[in-house]
Design an enzyme around this catalytic site. Structure first.
Site, PDB file in Angstrom:
ATOM      1  N   GLY A   1      -4.675  63.383 -25.072  1.00 49.80           N
ATOM      2  CA  GLY A   1      -4.555  64.824 -25.284  1.00 49.80           C
ATOM      3  C   GLY A   1      -3.188  65.268 -25.770  1.00 49.80           C
ATOM      4  O   GLY A   1      -2.871  66.456 -25.759  1.00 49.80           O
TER       5      GLY A   1
ATOM      6  N   HIS B   1     -10.829  57.696 -14.966  1.00 45.17           N
ATOM      7  CA  HIS B   1     -10.137  58.349 -16.087  1.00 45.17           C
ATOM      8  C   HIS B   1      -8.757  58.789 -15.595  1.00 45.17           C
ATOM      9  O   HIS B   1      -8.605  59.201 -14.435  1.00 45.17           O
ATOM     10  CB  HIS B   1     -10.956  59.548 -16.578  1.00 45.17           C
ATOM     11  CG  HIS B   1     -10.411  60.122 -17.848  1.00 45.17           C
ATOM     12  ND1 HIS B   1      -9.326  60.960 -17.871  1.00 45.17           N
ATOM     13  CD2 HIS B   1     -10.785  59.950 -19.140  1.00 45.17           C
ATOM     14  CE1 HIS B   1      -9.053  61.282 -19.121  1.00 45.17           C
ATOM     15  NE2 HIS B   1      -9.920  60.680 -19.917  1.00 45.17           N
TER      16      HIS B   1
ATOM     17  N   GLU C   1      -6.546  53.380 -22.001  1.00 46.66           N
ATOM     18  CA  GLU C   1      -6.121  54.720 -22.394  1.00 46.66           C
ATOM     19  C   GLU C   1      -4.695  54.961 -21.907  1.00 46.66           C
ATOM     20  O   GLU C   1      -4.487  55.353 -20.741  1.00 46.66           O
ATOM     21  CB  GLU C   1      -7.044  55.759 -21.775  1.00 46.66           C
ATOM     22  CG  GLU C   1      -8.483  55.639 -22.215  1.00 46.66           C
ATOM     23  CD  GLU C   1      -9.184  56.984 -22.130  1.00 46.66           C
ATOM     24  OE1 GLU C   1      -9.537  57.502 -23.187  1.00 46.66           O
ATOM     25  OE2 GLU C   1      -9.341  57.510 -21.029  1.00 46.66           O
TER      26      GLU C   1
ATOM     27  N   GLY D   1     -10.669  65.143 -27.273  1.00 47.73           N
ATOM     28  CA  GLY D   1     -10.642  66.343 -28.112  1.00 47.73           C
ATOM     29  C   GLY D   1     -11.486  66.255 -29.373  1.00 47.73           C
ATOM     30  O   GLY D   1     -12.257  67.182 -29.685  1.00 47.73           O
TER      31      GLY D   1
HETATM   32  C1  PEP Z   1     -10.005  61.004 -23.115  1.00 52.18           C
HETATM   33  O1  PEP Z   1     -10.314  62.038 -22.573  1.00 52.18           O
HETATM   34  O2  PEP Z   1     -10.418  59.933 -22.650  1.00 52.18           O
HETATM   35  C2  PEP Z   1      -9.163  61.048 -24.306  1.00 52.18           C
HETATM   36  C3  PEP Z   1      -8.802  59.929 -24.850  1.00 52.18           C
HETATM   37  O3  PEP Z   1      -8.799  62.301 -24.770  1.00 52.18           O
HETATM   38  P1  PEP Z   1      -8.121  62.629 -26.199  1.00 52.18           P
HETATM   39  O4  PEP Z   1      -8.908  61.887 -27.246  1.00 52.18           O
HETATM   40  O5  PEP Z   1      -8.201  64.101 -26.328  1.00 52.18           O
HETATM   41  O6  PEP Z   1      -6.709  62.126 -26.135  1.00 52.18           O
END
Ligand code: PEP
Length: 260
Positions: A177, A97, A171, A239
């Protein structure tokens, strides 16, 4: 038409008291959208795994962990092994992550060891990849993602991929976030690139079977359009996964997006 199922996963990160984690899991079990074709995983902190696992047992939801160490046992203070996770019926483990890459400085070679040990432990590894804002602005998105995949997936046994135990989560770091979501087209472009790289390593047929999730500030309002892209096979949600109504709405969106 794709035969890939959507995988919707809620990464609770280092949030929630024990009581709140229990309440959230119970709320999700009650609100789970009937007839959802999506695979769903809840990914609480280590200390909440056992309680959440007990609550979702018998429901369509599966348990995931946010990390795992690659050694089996021994003097590794603070770490948790794959064997220990498997004992708690954990099926999914996040590897790399961006918060672990950037805050805890985990390297590609460490992540590769972790990923191989998750697979050796018969669990599904979710390898997270993605570029920072500076890297995107510098047109480095593809080279960053390619490097993360190349190192992260070194030595992955084909059999694990055939069993559906490798998932990639794209991601973009700038979207996590922050409230900024990649547009469906921006995400699709990278997902397609990831699938091409997977085809280079595992062959076209297997690459077509791998689920590639998008993650980065996904809400129930943005879920459907993201899932409608041909190479987006699920969502990794931070979130919004802490709010029953939002997460249930995201799962529900998977039922009406492209055919699973
Ligand atoms: C995550 O923690 O993998 C993530 C995508 O967080 P968020 O949805 O809060 O951006």
């Amino acid at each position: 038409m794709s035969t890939r199922k959507f995988l919707i996963a809620g990464n609770w990160k280092m949030n929630l008291s024990h009581a709140k984690a229990v309440e959230l899991a119970q709320g999700l079990v009650k609100q789970f959208p009937a007839g959802s074709p999506a695979q769903v995983a809840l990914i609480p902190t280590f200390v909440h795994l056992e309680a959440v696992g007990a609550i979702i047992k018998g429901s369509p939801m599966k348990l995931g962990a946010q990390d795992a160490y690659f050694e089996k046992h021994g003097a590794f203070t603070g770490e948790v092994s794959c064997e220990q996770l498997a004992e708690l019926a954990v099926q999914y483990v996040l590897v790399g992550h961006s918060e672990r890459r950037h805050i805890l400085h985990e390297t590609d070679s460490l992540l590769n060891k972790k990923l191989l040990s998750v697979l050796a432990g018969n669990m599904t590894a979710v390898l997270c990849v993605g570029e920072t804002l500076d890297q995107r602005k510098g047109n480095q998105t593809q080279s960053v993602v390619q490097t993360q995949l190349q190192h992260g997936l070194a030595g992955v046994p084909t059999g694990a991929v055939e069993q559906g135990r490798l998932v990639i989560a794209y991601e973009p770091v700038w979207a996590i976030g922050t409230g900024l979501t990649a547009t469906p087209e921006q995400a699709q472009e990278v997902h397609q690139f990831i699938r091409e790289r997977l085809a280079g390593q595992f062959g076209q047929g297997l690459a077509q079977s791998v689920q590639i999730q998008y993650g980065g500030s996904v809400k129930k309002a943005s879920a459907h359009s993201l899932l409608s892209q041909p190479d987006i096979d699920g969502l990794l949600v931070g979130g919004a996964s802490l709010i029953v109504e939002e997460f249930a709405g995201i799962i529900a969106a998977a039922a009406t997006a492209k055919a699973a």
